[in-house]
Motif scaffolding. Sequence first.
Motif, PDB file in Angstrom:
ATOM      1  N   ASP A 290      45.698  47.461  50.168  1.00  0.00           N
ATOM      2  CA  ASP A 290      46.665  48.441  49.968  1.00  0.00           C
ATOM      3  C   ASP A 290      46.557  49.054  48.380  1.00  0.00           C
ATOM      4  O   ASP A 290      47.480  49.627  48.003  1.00  0.00           O
ATOM      5  CB  ASP A 290      47.719  47.553  50.178  1.00  0.00           C
ATOM      6  CG  ASP A 290      47.922  46.309  49.356  1.00  0.00           C
ATOM      7  OD1 ASP A 290      46.911  46.182  48.446  1.00  0.00           O
ATOM      8  OD2 ASP A 290      48.997  45.678  49.289  1.00  0.00           O
ATOM      9  N   GLY A 291      45.412  48.663  47.880  1.00  0.00           N
ATOM     10  CA  GLY A 291      45.420  49.225  46.643  1.00  0.00           C
ATOM     11  C   GLY A 291      46.076  48.397  45.357  1.00  0.00           C
ATOM     12  O   GLY A 291      46.234  49.075  44.443  1.00  0.00           O
ATOM     13  N   GLY A 292      46.349  47.172  45.841  1.00  0.00           N
ATOM     14  CA  GLY A 292      47.291  46.429  44.819  1.00  0.00           C
ATOM     15  C   GLY A 292      46.445  46.143  43.598  1.00  0.00           C
ATOM     16  O   GLY A 292      45.205  46.122  43.508  1.00  0.00           O
ATOM     17  N   GLY A 293      47.247  45.936  42.620  1.00  0.00           N
ATOM     18  CA  GLY A 293      46.442  45.617  41.125  1.00  0.00           C
ATOM     19  C   GLY A 293      45.992  47.172  40.504  1.00  0.00           C
ATOM     20  O   GLY A 293      45.594  46.966  39.445  1.00  0.00           O
ATOM     21  N   GLY A 294      46.098  48.062  41.111  1.00  0.00           N
ATOM     22  CA  GLY A 294      45.558  49.244  40.607  1.00  0.00           C
ATOM     23  C   GLY A 294      44.150  49.171  40.125  1.00  0.00           C
ATOM     24  O   GLY A 294      43.292  48.761  40.919  1.00  0.00           O
ATOM     25  N   GLY A 295      43.688  49.889  39.113  1.00  0.00           N
ATOM     26  CA  GLY A 295      42.193  50.059  39.082  1.00  0.00           C
ATOM     27  C   GLY A 295      41.565  48.853  38.426  1.00  0.00           C
ATOM     28  O   GLY A 295      40.454  48.491  38.745  1.00  0.00           O
ATOM     29  N   GLY A 296      42.318  47.814  37.945  1.00  0.00           N
ATOM     30  CA  GLY A 296      41.944  46.695  37.439  1.00  0.00           C
ATOM     31  C   GLY A 296      41.786  45.627  38.564  1.00  0.00           C
ATOM     32  O   GLY A 296      41.323  44.710  38.492  1.00  0.00           O
ATOM     33  N   GLY A 297      42.429  45.774  39.619  1.00  0.00           N
ATOM     34  CA  GLY A 297      42.587  44.785  40.702  1.00  0.00           C
ATOM     35  C   GLY A 297      43.763  43.994  40.595  1.00  0.00           C
ATOM     36  O   GLY A 297      44.253  43.782  39.559  1.00  0.00           O
ATOM     37  N   THR A 298      43.998  42.877  41.524  1.00  0.00           N
ATOM     38  CA  THR A 298      44.839  41.859  41.450  1.00  0.00           C
ATOM     39  C   THR A 298      44.232  40.607  41.177  1.00  0.00           C
ATOM     40  O   THR A 298      43.207  40.473  41.801  1.00  0.00           O
ATOM     41  CB  THR A 298      45.491  41.890  42.998  1.00  0.00           C
ATOM     42  OG1 THR A 298      45.865  43.094  43.419  1.00  0.00           O
ATOM     43  CG2 THR A 298      46.621  40.904  42.884  1.00  0.00           C
ATOM     44  N   LEU A 299      44.941  39.744  40.524  1.00  0.00           N
ATOM     45  CA  LEU A 299      44.614  38.407  40.135  1.00  0.00           C
ATOM     46  C   LEU A 299      44.472  37.565  41.497  1.00  0.00           C
ATOM     47  O   LEU A 299      45.322  37.573  42.085  1.00  0.00           O
ATOM     48  CB  LEU A 299      45.401  38.026  39.136  1.00  0.00           C
ATOM     49  CG  LEU A 299      44.658  36.569  38.322  1.00  0.00           C
ATOM     50  CD1 LEU A 299      43.753  36.784  37.698  1.00  0.00           C
ATOM     51  CD2 LEU A 299      45.829  36.007  37.692  1.00  0.00           C
TER      52      LEU A 299
END
Length: 755
Positions: A290-299
């Motif tokens: 779902d594109g979570g975390g934006g460009g940096g990603g989700t932890l």
Amino acid sequence: MTVTMPRPCESRRPTARRRGGKCGKPAVTTLSLFWLLLLVLVPSLSALASCDTPAARERFAEELLIRPLSDGRVALNFQFTTHRRSAANGEANATSEFQHLGGLFPKALGQMVGSATGVRELHLSFAQGRWDYARWGHPVSAGPTGVELWAWIDDHANSSSLLGAHVSEPPAPSSDKGGSLADRAWLRLTQSLSGLFGASLNFLPGARTAEPRLSFHPEGLAGSHAGARLRHGFLPREVVCTENLTPWLKLLPCRAAAGLMSNLDARRLFDSEFVSMSVHLRQVRLVTDDGGGGGGGTLHWEVVQSLNTVMRTADRGRSQALPPGSQHRWSLGQLLGGGLPTSTCELAAHSRVYVDLGSAAATPMAFESGVAALQPAPHARLAHRRLVSYDLRRLMEEATALSAKWNVAFEPVAGSDYWVQPANSLDALRAHRYTRGYGQEGGAIVTAIENISDEGVQVVLLDVVPWYLRVFAHTVAVRCSPLVDQWQRSEAEEEDEEEEDGKGKRPDENVRCSEAASRVLFSPALDRARPAVLEVFLELPARSRTLVSMDFRQAFLRISEHPPDANRGFDFSSAVFTLLTRTAKDLSYAAGLEWSPLFYAAPAAATTATTATAATAATAATAATAATAGAGAGAGAGAGAGAGAGAGAGAGLPPPLPLRIYTESLLITMPIPDFSMPYNVITLTSTIGALCFGSFYNTATRRLALAERVDPSPAQRRRRQRMLGMVLLVGTAFAAVFWEDVSRFFEDLLAELTA
């Protein structure tokens, strides 16, 4: 008596009726009830749908990588990956993150790590046998013989629960009495892992624990290791068996009931040439669907379980190698002894089987020949790694439709030019170590590494020496020479080469490698407290051979410190070489070595053959080179590797994790005492004690009294007279025979006394 029944519309309360005296409508209509329920249920349903449940936060995948080797054997690499999204997209703490587990994440591992141990990153490996780098290339997950454990652990006030009180002071040094917080957490961690995996990990704290400074950088997020300290330990003597495999299997969501590990024959597994099991825990950032975390990603917290083994094919024995130019013929069912998985794990996001054809000749014709020889036909291709993949669920469905048992086999096609390239051209580095000297007093440890490539390489050597080998820092020497064609050379040739280097007979070679070691760190050992640690930053020239040697002297050990089979010797842990530099040319090969293709090819990339562009390769090479600057080495590798697991991370190749090469372990003979001496001492002291005690006891307890004199009888007198006569007769005969010798002896003795 007349009973009057009230009308249906009549109420006991007069206010419930209208003024006209007629029946009124209900106070709440059906339409009002509908809107009321709608207002109550819609927010509840939306909140339930957006609730961050464990099932929505976790993801599990299983993979099998098949790698034909150049000597006729086949390497099987099982890998199981579990991701758990952190509750808060920030720097999560394991203690607060793993308090409540009930999903796919291993509950036993999560509770152990989260029970106030302050673990930020954990790597544990078990291995039986030794991986042959010269013939098999580099493994998917490297590890030494025996057991290796290293972890990054908190060493600040957040780990106050270890002390049972709030701690606000800075961390104490490791040498202080009682140790630092990291030392106490390391002790608790090793004890928990020892009970979980049935191994002797509780012997690691203390004399077997080291704290390297140049090696074993974080492989997860670099920012999550602030205030953490590294602890590393070897157990080269540990034997790996099924009692370690069983708890390892229990960490899987489906265990051994379904999935790739179902119907596995453990006896055949441990009868192989090499087998290793590993567990890796770290923090990564992933780009979710779902594109979570934006460009940096989700932890995310990530657990990778890897099982590697090298199997023999049916037509190859233990010592038989594949003739040059020959083709492999193997079957997955034959390799596993018919123990093919019978069902897929329903909890897995995907179950895939990969076949590595990258060791074939680097020509399109050879690659196509290798693909044509596979049965059944591959479901997808990954061109940048020369991998072909199968979907396990699809394989089983196809086999069920044909009323057959699924299998993956390689049957060479007549006239094809597919061949297996020797592993020597795949690995640029080859390491070896041995001891020099004789006797049980002293000697030297020599570690050799060859760079057979045409480019310079930067590596870090880590050598952990136990305290009972007294090494001396002033004897550490680094020598370098051009590479010769012969790899295995005798110890006499090594000594001759060192003598020639000292006499200056080869000035050109010494000048070429004069600055091979640019940095040397040495930490001395403390008796029965910590080992000696040697770290050398080496810059290996192209096609060169480097020797790192240091002298040692054996110490005398207590009798309780010797193993039960002391005459066999003491196992000495492996040396570790960590490769730091990366080139764009090596990315296509090294990308899938340390971890599975899951990290380097997105699920979408498995269906379309994509190749890395030059810009992506250059960016990855730049990031990999920058990752070698310090403790941030694992940041780019971890983030890049994690990003490849998401659905939208299929473009390009991220920089791989650091490659490590482990040498063989050594067997050192120590001065052995006479183990029978304690038995002799115990026997002698017990005899003396029994005699003394018996005499004292008789004297103290017996009552002395005068006995009445009884005259002997005539028979007793005659018996005594006969015995006296026999003694006189024997004495006279002896004197007559040896009179001259006896007289001469006494004369000589008298002369010496009077001289």
